[in-house]
Structures are given as C-alpha cells and as structure tokens.
Design an enzyme around this catalytic site. Sequence first.
Site, mmCIF file in Angstrom:
data_model
loop_
_atom_site.group_PDB
_atom_site.id
_atom_site.type_symbol
_atom_site.label_atom_id
_atom_site.label_comp_id
_atom_site.label_asym_id
_atom_site.label_seq_id
_atom_site.Cartn_x
_atom_site.Cartn_y
_atom_site.Cartn_z
ATOM 1 N N GLY A 198 0.819 -1.159 0.149
ATOM 2 C CA GLY A 198 -0.240 -0.013 -0.120
ATOM 3 C C GLY A 198 0.925 1.060 0.064
ATOM 4 N N GLY A 234 2.531 2.458 5.337
ATOM 5 C CA GLY A 234 3.387 1.339 5.393
ATOM 6 C C GLY A 234 4.284 1.662 6.713
ATOM 7 N N GLU A 249 5.584 -3.350 0.766
ATOM 8 C CA GLU A 249 5.797 -3.110 -0.797
ATOM 9 C C GLU A 249 4.954 -1.940 -1.034
ATOM 10 O OE1 GLU A 249 7.201 -4.878 -2.813
ATOM 11 O OE2 GLU A 249 7.817 -6.585 -1.991
ATOM 12 N N CYS A 309 1.803 0.351 -8.780
ATOM 13 C CA CYS A 309 2.610 0.759 -8.112
ATOM 14 C C CYS A 309 3.974 1.018 -8.836
ATOM 15 C CB CYS A 309 3.118 -0.040 -6.815
ATOM 16 S SG CYS A 309 3.268 -1.662 -7.199
ATOM 17 N N GLU A 318 3.578 10.393 -6.680
ATOM 18 C CA GLU A 318 2.686 9.042 -7.119
ATOM 19 C C GLU A 318 1.446 9.570 -7.604
ATOM 20 O OE1 GLU A 318 2.042 5.824 -4.424
ATOM 21 O OE2 GLU A 318 2.619 4.407 -6.119
HETATM 22 P P1 NAD Z 1 -3.470 2.467 1.421
HETATM 23 O O1 NAD Z 1 -2.070 2.264 2.230
HETATM 24 O O2 NAD Z 1 -4.196 3.492 1.666
HETATM 25 O O3 NAD Z 1 -4.113 1.079 1.717
HETATM 26 C C1 NAD Z 1 -3.693 -0.472 1.690
HETATM 27 C C2 NAD Z 1 -4.153 -1.144 2.745
HETATM 28 O O4 NAD Z 1 -3.887 -0.703 3.981
HETATM 29 C C3 NAD Z 1 -5.578 -1.213 2.513
HETATM 30 O O5 NAD Z 1 -5.999 -2.575 3.044
HETATM 31 C C4 NAD Z 1 -6.118 -0.210 3.890
HETATM 32 O O6 NAD Z 1 -7.343 -0.911 4.304
HETATM 33 C C5 NAD Z 1 -4.887 -0.719 4.856
HETATM 34 N N1 NAD Z 1 -4.802 0.150 5.767
HETATM 35 C C6 NAD Z 1 -5.081 1.779 5.600
HETATM 36 N N2 NAD Z 1 -4.665 2.289 7.046
HETATM 37 C C7 NAD Z 1 -4.202 1.289 7.827
HETATM 38 C C8 NAD Z 1 -3.765 1.396 9.065
HETATM 39 N N3 NAD Z 1 -3.717 2.627 9.937
HETATM 40 N N4 NAD Z 1 -3.325 0.332 9.596
HETATM 41 C C9 NAD Z 1 -3.575 -0.943 8.968
HETATM 42 N N5 NAD Z 1 -3.796 -1.004 7.632
HETATM 43 C C10 NAD Z 1 -4.309 -0.022 7.170
HETATM 44 O O7 NAD Z 1 -2.979 2.280 -0.071
HETATM 45 P P2 NAD Z 1 -4.055 2.097 -1.206
HETATM 46 O O8 NAD Z 1 -4.552 3.410 -1.698
HETATM 47 O O9 NAD Z 1 -5.163 0.997 -1.110
HETATM 48 O O10 NAD Z 1 -3.088 1.516 -2.337
HETATM 49 C C11 NAD Z 1 -2.289 2.432 -3.208
HETATM 50 C C12 NAD Z 1 -0.890 2.651 -2.768
HETATM 51 O O11 NAD Z 1 -0.589 1.017 -2.610
HETATM 52 C C13 NAD Z 1 -0.160 3.120 -3.780
HETATM 53 O O12 NAD Z 1 0.748 3.986 -2.961
HETATM 54 C C14 NAD Z 1 0.719 2.127 -4.417
HETATM 55 O O13 NAD Z 1 1.701 2.752 -5.066
HETATM 56 C C15 NAD Z 1 0.835 1.029 -3.518
HETATM 57 N N6 NAD Z 1 1.083 -0.329 -4.084
HETATM 58 C C16 NAD Z 1 2.195 -0.784 -3.751
HETATM 59 C C17 NAD Z 1 2.439 -1.994 -4.499
HETATM 60 C C18 NAD Z 1 3.904 -2.828 -4.524
HETATM 61 O O14 NAD Z 1 3.662 -4.044 -4.762
HETATM 62 N N7 NAD Z 1 4.916 -2.130 -4.159
HETATM 63 C C19 NAD Z 1 1.190 -2.862 -5.008
HETATM 64 C C20 NAD Z 1 0.152 -2.128 -5.182
HETATM 65 C C21 NAD Z 1 -0.134 -0.844 -4.767
#
Ligand code: NAD
Length: 499
Positions: free
Chosen positions: A243, A248, A265, A299, A400
């Site tokens: 995410g 992260g 990731e 990503c 991003e």
């Molecule tokens: P996000 O960080 O908002 O959410 C990701 C996950 O984390 C979701 O399941 C969300 O419910 C959970 N989450 C949110 N807040 C949390 C907390 N405080 N504690 C625990 N879990 C929590 O990201 P997103 O908007 O869903 O995805 C987009 C991002 O993900 C972009 O930055 C993208 O680059 C990244 N991404 C990375 C990869 C990789 O493999 N490197 C792949 C896909 C997406």
Amino acid sequence: MQLAHNGVTGSDVTLPSGDVVIPRGAMIGGEWLATSGPDREICDPANGDMLATVSDADGRTVDLAVVAARSAFPAWAARSVASRSALLEDAANAIAANAAALAEIETLDTGKSLNQSVSDVRIAERYFRYYAHAAEHFFGDNVPSSEGMLVVTQREPYGVVAHITPWNAPISQLARGVAPSIAVGNTVVVKPSEHAPLSSLQLGEILREVLPAGVFNVIPGDGVTAGAALAAHPQIDHLTFTGSVTTGIAVAKAAAGNVVATNLELGGKSAAIVFADADLAAAVKSATGALIRNSGQSCSALTRFIVHRDIIEEFSDRLVASVEALTVGAGIDDPDVGPLISERQRQRVFGLVEEATSQGAQVLTGGPTAPDTPALSKGWFATPTVLGGVTAEMTIASTEVFGPVQSILVFDDEKDAVEIANSTEYGLAAAVFTSDITVATRVAQALEAGQVQINGFIGAGAEIPFGGVKHSGHGREKGFEALHGYTQVKTIVTHYSKR
Ligand code: NAD
C-alpha cells in the site's frame, strides 16, 4: 441478499458468466462468520451502482482470524512438502475453474478492463502453481566449518503471516503473498482493501473447499479498525503490507511493537530513460502501457519518461498518437482504460495535472477532465493524459499520481538522466531504452530501484523477484526471494568426535 453459508448472508452479484453470491462476513477457520459491521456498500466505479454489501470486521473478528490461523499452523507446518505442494496445486486448479467469475468480479469492483482482470486471475493461479513446485526445491545448507562439527541450516516458517493488500490488483497481490507464505508452512490472515474486497472474499469461498481450515483466512474491513488491529496483533509472526508509504510506516511501527518482521511493498514513481538510439516503438509501448494497466493505478508503472533531447519531439508525437488511440470505457466492455477506483482518486489525479500545468508543464493530450462521452458520465473516468516539459522540480515528477497520466522530461547526458531518475524518494522499478549494451548495463547499475528492465517493461512474472528500495519499501516478493522472506533460518550445529 441471499444465504451464503453458515447462516451468513451474501450479496447476489450478476456477472456475464452467471450469478454468484459473495458472502458478507469473514472466512475464518474454514467457516463464514458474521462480522459485527458497520456495513459497507461496494460500488462499480464505472457507474456508481452498488455491487454488494460487506460487513467490516472489528478487532474481535481480527482476533478470531489470528487465533484460527495460529491453531492451524502446527499441523500445516508439519505436513510433508509434497502434501502442501499438492494442495497448492489444488488451489491453482480451483482458481482456474472459477477464473471467469473471479475476473468479472475483479473488473466490476476495481474498474480495470476485463482482459487485465483475466490476466490478473491467471497470474494468481500461476503464483499457487509456481510455489507448489518451488517450495519442493527450497531448503537449507550444509555449512563447511571445523572438524568435529556438522553445521546445517534449515528454513522454518514464521507462523501466522498477516497480509494487508491494496485495491489496485487485489487478487494477484493476495496470491503473490499468500502462495509463498503457505507453501513453506505458514498460515495466513488476509485483510483486503475496503475499496475492492470482493475477489478476495470470493477466493475465500473457493479456497475454503480446498485448503485445511484455518490455513487461509480472509477478513473484510477498513484500515483504521481491521487493518490496524491486524498489524498490531501480538499473535502474528510476520506482516506483509502492500500500500502507500504513509500507511506502510504506520503498520511497520505497530508490528515493531511486537518485534514482528515486516515486508513493505509501497509506492513508486518509476523512471524510464530513453536514449537517442532506442527502439522508440518499444519505449512508446511501455509509456502507453503504464496508462493502460489498472488505468494507471500501478505501483511499478513507468510514469516518468526521461528522454534524450535529440528524440524528444519524435517520442512525444508518437506517444501522443498512441495515447489518443486508447479507448476508455467500463472495464466489463474491455476498453484499454477503465475508470479510477473512486471520485476521490479522480479528483486527486486532476489536481496533480492542474498543479503540473501551473508549474509550467504542457498538456500534450488529455488534461484534468473526464472523457466527453455521455455514457461514461456516472463513472470515475479520467482522460488519458500526456504532459510535456516536466522538470524534476515539479510536484508531478516526484509524486505518485495513480491515474492515466504520463510525464515527459528531457535530458542531455547520461549522468543527468540517472540523476533525475534517482531524484525521488521512491525506488520500485525503472527501465532503460537503448541499443548500446554498455550504456544499458552501466545505467541499470546506477539506477536506484529494486528492479530494472532494459528495452521493454512487463509487470507480471511469478518467478521474477520484485520489491523496492528507499521509500518503496523493503523485502522481496516473487521468485525464490519470497520463500526466503517467508522463512527464518535455524542453524543446527552437531558436535561429534572422530574415532
Ligand atoms: P493504502 O495504504 O491506503 O491502503 C492499503 C491497505 O492498508 C488497505 O487494505 C487499507 O485498508 C489498509 N490500511 C489503511 N490504513 C491502515 C492502518 N492504519 N493500519 C493498517 N492497515 C491500514 O493504499 P491504497 O490506496 O489501497 O493503495 C495504493 C498504494 O499502494 C499506492 O501507493 C501504491 O503504489 C501502493 N501499492 C504498492 C504495491 C507494491 O507491490 N509495491 C502494489 C500495489 C499498490
């Protein structure tokens, strides 16, 4: 609402391949359990229509899932590798048997084009099949040491691995982490994104029939409640988070409170350097592909094309022509580019394009607008956009975007190109296009990224290690690297006396 299983209701979702019932609870210990809510409506990004209702998990449900995974762990870890491998093969076969429905669910939930979802489901199947086989070839070492000592290492599973996944490629990212985790004897709890949980829940129903109870658990829920409870749970042994960077960092801190290992990731702002001697068709294809794949919400997408001054006009013209030929529409109609995940995401993309133009970038095609097509007016569509004249100092060059927007920057010499490419906080992927193998090799060495591709770019490949450096994260998924990541080394030293 229909009865799905175990008294838990589900949403009847109409798909081209036939209707399915997506359960409304959490799949824990081989059973669907009702979660205590709140209810969440999941909408189709192509038109805003409601697809299904899911009930979010709270801390208690998270706890039940972790307990179920923990109690399943000893027996799963103790199985022979051949037996685990056979069950992973069964899981791959079950995904293949349900591929059409899973792909359609993924498209309706995320908005991505159907052929991308078909490919994502195939990749998910491939992860299970690949790790079914790879795990059989993964073992420790015999370490040469002193006379009178036999030193061996063995690879042991962590125990319960938590997986928190994002919305842009739910099923393939789930499989990417889960298949290697369970192949080496861990059990898992998955919390998919609240924005697109349906394929993960449906996979829960499919794998419930295949894997022993408790090996694979899936709980819907948001980040602040379910995600935070999972990351901070004292009974998890490893956490893989995919995410954003901000989240992260938060989950890594929570996990560190229990000395739990993490694999992060995170985001990316991947650069491609295009030299004057490059195969321009290949470079333009990759630059266009970045806007097609998940409607630009990837990503690893190459979103900064750093192009040599001698070919910048030709490259720009060819890219504009290629992007203007893209079709935009509802994912289920299989266009090149579907809608974005939400109105919020679309406004964010528009805002970044507007900021770029206010900082001096030129819109070569597209712009911060929806396509002028009445049939798409209810969805969260953004017109594919190419920005020229972008410089490393502009916000768009380091932020991003996560939308169908490509940026073109110019360079004069190799050193500048590498410096621009390395100038963001991210380091997920990168590419270089040139017909000079020496330049390609030198630049690949100099780029700060977890993966560098030369003269092309693909996003998939179960066997190709993937992961970031800098703020793109740490740890590696895919390939044998993931098997290392989901195991710990135990060293056994046997002292013996010679006769
Ligand atoms: P996000 O960080 O908002 O959410 C990701 C996950 O984390 C979701 O399941 C969300 O419910 C959970 N989450 C949110 N807040 C949390 C907390 N405080 N504690 C625990 N879990 C929590 O990201 P997103 O908007 O869903 O995805 C987009 C991002 O993900 C972009 O930055 C993208 O680059 C990244 N991404 C990375 C990869 C990789 O493999 N490197 C792949 C896909 C997406």
